[in-house]
Scaffold this motif. Structure first.
Motif, PDB file in Angstrom:
ATOM      1  N   ILE A 126       9.414  -4.159  -6.572  1.00  0.00           N
ATOM      2  CA  ILE A 126       9.564  -2.779  -6.186  1.00  0.00           C
ATOM      3  C   ILE A 126      10.530  -1.739  -6.700  1.00  0.00           C
ATOM      4  CG2 ILE A 126       8.773  -3.327  -3.494  1.00  0.00           C
ATOM      5  CD1 ILE A 126      11.838  -3.140  -2.632  1.00  0.00           C
ATOM      6  N   ARG A 127      10.048  -0.618  -6.542  1.00  0.00           N
ATOM      7  CA  ARG A 127      11.166   0.468  -7.197  1.00  0.00           C
ATOM      8  C   ARG A 127      12.263   0.516  -6.168  1.00  0.00           C
ATOM      9  NH1 ARG A 127       8.577   5.874  -9.491  1.00  0.00           N
ATOM     10  NH2 ARG A 127      10.913   5.954 -10.002  1.00  0.00           N
ATOM     11  N   GLN A 128      13.328   0.614  -6.815  1.00  0.00           N
ATOM     12  CA  GLN A 128      14.691   0.821  -6.132  1.00  0.00           C
ATOM     13  C   GLN A 128      14.500   2.201  -5.528  1.00  0.00           C
ATOM     14  OE1 GLN A 128      18.462  -0.284  -8.102  1.00  0.00           O
ATOM     15  NE2 GLN A 128      19.542  -0.382  -6.184  1.00  0.00           N
ATOM     16  N   VAL A 129      15.028   2.473  -4.343  1.00  0.00           N
ATOM     17  CA  VAL A 129      14.882   3.725  -3.769  1.00  0.00           C
ATOM     18  C   VAL A 129      16.161   4.203  -3.098  1.00  0.00           C
ATOM     19  CG1 VAL A 129      12.411   3.998  -3.472  1.00  0.00           C
ATOM     20  CG2 VAL A 129      13.747   3.312  -1.550  1.00  0.00           C
ATOM     21  N   GLU A 130      16.697   5.397  -2.552  1.00  0.00           N
ATOM     22  CA  GLU A 130      17.594   5.645  -1.593  1.00  0.00           C
ATOM     23  C   GLU A 130      16.961   5.857  -0.417  1.00  0.00           C
ATOM     24  OE1 GLU A 130      20.131   8.829  -3.478  1.00  0.00           O
ATOM     25  OE2 GLU A 130      19.826   9.856  -1.714  1.00  0.00           O
ATOM     26  N   ILE A 131      17.003   4.617   0.678  1.00  0.00           N
ATOM     27  CA  ILE A 131      16.434   4.842   1.980  1.00  0.00           C
ATOM     28  C   ILE A 131      16.769   6.163   2.813  1.00  0.00           C
ATOM     29  CG2 ILE A 131      16.376   3.824   3.993  1.00  0.00           C
ATOM     30  CD1 ILE A 131      14.106   2.663   2.494  1.00  0.00           C
ATOM     31  N   ILE A 132      15.972   6.888   3.004  1.00  0.00           N
ATOM     32  CA  ILE A 132      16.187   7.970   3.854  1.00  0.00           C
ATOM     33  C   ILE A 132      16.353   7.334   5.281  1.00  0.00           C
ATOM     34  CG2 ILE A 132      15.093  10.152   5.160  1.00  0.00           C
ATOM     35  CD1 ILE A 132      13.894  10.597   2.215  1.00  0.00           C
ATOM     36  N   PRO A 133      17.576   7.522   5.983  1.00  0.00           N
ATOM     37  CA  PRO A 133      17.643   6.993   7.220  1.00  0.00           C
ATOM     38  C   PRO A 133      17.089   7.241   8.434  1.00  0.00           C
ATOM     39  CG  PRO A 133      19.331   8.493   6.701  1.00  0.00           C
ATOM     40  CD  PRO A 133      18.625   8.591   5.883  1.00  0.00           C
ATOM     41  N   ILE A 134      15.661   7.383   8.396  1.00  0.00           N
ATOM     42  CA  ILE A 134      14.816   7.831   9.548  1.00  0.00           C
ATOM     43  C   ILE A 134      13.561   6.703   9.318  1.00  0.00           C
ATOM     44  CG2 ILE A 134      13.302   9.883  10.290  1.00  0.00           C
ATOM     45  CD1 ILE A 134      15.149  11.575   8.437  1.00  0.00           C
TER      46      ILE A 134
ATOM     47  N   HIS B 158      -1.478  -5.420  -0.224  1.00  0.00           N
ATOM     48  CA  HIS B 158      -3.200  -4.900  -0.047  1.00  0.00           C
ATOM     49  C   HIS B 158      -2.886  -3.298   0.558  1.00  0.00           C
ATOM     50  CE1 HIS B 158      -7.315  -5.070   1.019  1.00  0.00           C
ATOM     51  NE2 HIS B 158      -6.872  -4.325   2.142  1.00  0.00           N
ATOM     52  N   ILE B 159      -2.150  -3.106   1.534  1.00  0.00           N
ATOM     53  CA  ILE B 159      -2.185  -1.748   1.971  1.00  0.00           C
ATOM     54  C   ILE B 159      -1.402  -0.606   0.948  1.00  0.00           C
ATOM     55  CG2 ILE B 159      -1.309  -0.196   3.944  1.00  0.00           C
ATOM     56  CD1 ILE B 159      -1.669  -2.703   5.634  1.00  0.00           C
ATOM     57  N   PHE B 160      -0.221  -1.038   0.305  1.00  0.00           N
ATOM     58  CA  PHE B 160       0.376  -0.063  -0.429  1.00  0.00           C
ATOM     59  C   PHE B 160      -0.260   0.147  -1.714  1.00  0.00           C
ATOM     60  CE2 PHE B 160       4.868   0.560   0.694  1.00  0.00           C
ATOM     61  CZ  PHE B 160       4.911   0.059   2.014  1.00  0.00           C
ATOM     62  N   THR B 161      -1.118  -1.139  -2.229  1.00  0.00           N
ATOM     63  CA  THR B 161      -2.154  -0.697  -3.461  1.00  0.00           C
ATOM     64  C   THR B 161      -3.003  -0.151  -3.018  1.00  0.00           C
ATOM     65  OG1 THR B 161      -1.418  -2.968  -3.900  1.00  0.00           O
ATOM     66  CG2 THR B 161      -3.446  -2.132  -5.228  1.00  0.00           C
ATOM     67  N   ALA B 162      -3.704   0.176  -1.843  1.00  0.00           N
ATOM     68  CA  ALA B 162      -4.892   1.065  -1.569  1.00  0.00           C
ATOM     69  C   ALA B 162      -4.461   2.359  -1.414  1.00  0.00           C
ATOM     70  CB  ALA B 162      -5.475   0.469  -0.081  1.00  0.00           C
ATOM     71  N   LEU B 163      -3.162   2.513  -0.731  1.00  0.00           N
ATOM     72  CA  LEU B 163      -2.533   3.842  -0.729  1.00  0.00           C
ATOM     73  C   LEU B 163      -2.313   4.477  -1.864  1.00  0.00           C
ATOM     74  CD1 LEU B 163       0.097   3.363   2.552  1.00  0.00           C
ATOM     75  CD2 LEU B 163      -2.343   4.561   2.552  1.00  0.00           C
ATOM     76  N   GLN B 164      -1.746   3.689  -2.860  1.00  0.00           N
ATOM     77  CA  GLN B 164      -1.530   4.365  -4.200  1.00  0.00           C
ATOM     78  C   GLN B 164      -2.945   4.749  -4.853  1.00  0.00           C
ATOM     79  OE1 GLN B 164       0.424   1.098  -6.076  1.00  0.00           O
ATOM     80  NE2 GLN B 164       2.524   1.824  -5.263  1.00  0.00           N
ATOM     81  N   THR B 165      -3.927   4.170  -4.627  1.00  0.00           N
ATOM     82  CA  THR B 165      -5.246   4.544  -5.183  1.00  0.00           C
ATOM     83  C   THR B 165      -5.604   5.891  -4.557  1.00  0.00           C
ATOM     84  OG1 THR B 165      -6.757   3.342  -3.319  1.00  0.00           O
ATOM     85  CG2 THR B 165      -6.247   2.297  -5.375  1.00  0.00           C
ATOM     86  N   ILE B 166      -5.159   6.251  -3.378  1.00  0.00           N
ATOM     87  CA  ILE B 166      -5.656   7.542  -2.696  1.00  0.00           C
ATOM     88  C   ILE B 166      -4.530   8.652  -3.179  1.00  0.00           C
ATOM     89  CG2 ILE B 166      -7.287   6.715  -1.189  1.00  0.00           C
ATOM     90  CD1 ILE B 166      -4.924   7.646   1.081  1.00  0.00           C
ATOM     91  N   GLY B 167      -3.501   8.153  -3.841  1.00  0.00           N
ATOM     92  CA  GLY B 167      -2.536   9.111  -4.187  1.00  0.00           C
ATOM     93  C   GLY B 167      -1.202   9.304  -3.433  1.00  0.00           C
ATOM     94  N   VAL B 168      -0.973   8.322  -2.384  1.00  0.00           N
ATOM     95  CA  VAL B 168       0.188   8.203  -1.709  1.00  0.00           C
ATOM     96  C   VAL B 168       1.203   7.433  -2.596  1.00  0.00           C
ATOM     97  CG1 VAL B 168       1.471   7.352   0.371  1.00  0.00           C
ATOM     98  CG2 VAL B 168      -0.879   8.355   0.371  1.00  0.00           C
ATOM     99  N   PRO B 169       2.459   7.865  -3.234  1.00  0.00           N
ATOM    100  CA  PRO B 169       3.187   7.274  -3.883  1.00  0.00           C
ATOM    101  C   PRO B 169       4.130   6.332  -3.264  1.00  0.00           C
ATOM    102  CG  PRO B 169       4.172   9.501  -3.440  1.00  0.00           C
ATOM    103  CD  PRO B 169       2.947   9.409  -2.855  1.00  0.00           C
ATOM    104  N   THR B 170       4.223   5.069  -3.570  1.00  0.00           N
ATOM    105  CA  THR B 170       4.846   3.979  -2.766  1.00  0.00           C
ATOM    106  C   THR B 170       5.880   3.346  -3.873  1.00  0.00           C
ATOM    107  OG1 THR B 170       3.830   2.009  -3.249  1.00  0.00           O
ATOM    108  CG2 THR B 170       2.665   3.555  -1.780  1.00  0.00           C
ATOM    109  N   HIS B 171       6.707   2.464  -3.261  1.00  0.00           N
ATOM    110  CA  HIS B 171       7.744   1.801  -4.014  1.00  0.00           C
ATOM    111  C   HIS B 171       7.247   0.347  -4.529  1.00  0.00           C
ATOM    112  CE1 HIS B 171       9.349  -0.932  -0.642  1.00  0.00           C
ATOM    113  NE2 HIS B 171       8.179  -0.956  -0.564  1.00  0.00           N
ATOM    114  N   PHE B 172       5.931   0.202  -4.139  1.00  0.00           N
ATOM    115  CA  PHE B 172       5.569  -1.265  -4.668  1.00  0.00           C
ATOM    116  C   PHE B 172       5.154  -1.020  -6.080  1.00  0.00           C
ATOM    117  CE2 PHE B 172       1.794  -3.925  -5.157  1.00  0.00           C
ATOM    118  CZ  PHE B 172       2.259  -5.292  -4.819  1.00  0.00           C
TER     119      PHE B 172
END
Ligand code: TMP
Length: 259
Positions: free
Chosen positions: A81-89, A56-70
């Motif tokens: 999800i999209r495979q990402v190289e996790i930033i270790p932070i 729910h949250i990732f979908t909503a964030l995508q609608t405001i233009g925050v790119p996510t792996h979902f």
């Protein structure tokens, strides 16, 4: 279900190889840990609820233009999800003093902060996820300055969006943790939001009663853990009517304990 290759198992999730290159399946477990896995337990149904809340949250964030792996939810416990190289932070955003900030700096829990704070922790269980400064990130090359600028911008946007979203359902967003990952487009890397956003990694307090509706109920043995997660999902409109009886149990539990 067909056997598939497990890529990684964390404390609350498992990652499997996805159906197409560059994708993964994220499986949400009921397992819960706290204090760097010194405390372990299960929160029954948590995986199902976190899968839905995070979707729910990732979908909503995508609608405001925050790119996510979902990409999409697959079933009760899994999402593509999209495979990402996790930033270790681990990126922690705080609006109100609580948890380690209150402890470290002696600020009473619940004190509204005069401005939002972003903190960084190095993702390393063996070291207990130590707090780090931008200097360490640059020095050890965990992320570039440009990536850190993007991360801080996204963290603030996520905070503004989520604060409003939760306020609308009577919940105060105290603090939360985000993780980011890199996706490659040829030689060019872009940072997107990864992991999950759920009551596991957020502090959520009822606006009227200050009741905790998050993993602090597990960390602090407050009881009513499952019911708190369900309550968040219910208020977000994500629980089916047949799940409502569990929520009613939560309400009676709350009355009994006077919280
Ligand atoms: P803290 O007050 O313990 O530093 O936690 C700040 C926020 O980050 C809180 O909402 C819980 C979340 N968090 C995680 O999701 N994972 C962690 O390993 C830690 C320490 C905190």
């Amino acid at each position: 279900m067909a056997r598939r290759r497990q890529i990684y198992e964390g404390k609350a999730k498992i990652l499997y190889e996805g159906p197409e290159p560059g994708t993964l399946i994220q499986y949400f477990k009921d397992d819960a840990t706290a204090f760097n896995a010194q405390k372990r337990g299960t929160i029954s149904g948590k995986g199902v609820i976190n899968n839905r809340i995070s979707e729910h949250i990732f979908t909503a964030l995508q609608t405001i233009g925050v790119p996510t792996h979902f990409i999409r939810r697959i079933n009760m416990r899994e999402q593509l999800i999209r495979q990402v190289e996790i930033i270790p932070i681990e990126v922690v955003v705080r609006n109100v003093a609580a948890g380690s900030l209150s402890k470290r700096l002696g600020i009473e829990e619940g004190t509204q902060l005069p401005r939002t704070i972003i903190e960084y922790y190095y993702k390393d269980d063996a070291l207990g996820d130590p707090m780090i400064a931008d200097e360490h990130i640059a020095c050890f090359g965990w992320a570039t300055q440009e990536e850190m600028n993007d991360i801080a911008d996204m963290a603030i946007r996520v905070n503004d969006f989520l604060s409003g979203m939760f306020a609308a359902i009577g919940i105060r967003l105290i603090d939360f943790k985000l993780e980011f990952g890199r996706v490659w487009d040829g030689d060019y890397a872009r940072v997107i939001l990864a992991d999950e956003i759920s009551p596991d990694g957020c502090r959520l307090w009822d606006m009227k009663t200050n009741q905790k509706l998050d993993k602090d109920r597990f960390r602090q043995d407050l009881g009513g853990v499952e019911e708190a997660y369900q309550e968040v999902a219910r208020r977000l409109g994500l629980l089916q009517p047949e799940d409502e009886s569990a929520v009613l149990d939560f309400d009676s539990h709350r009355k009994k304990r006077g919280r």
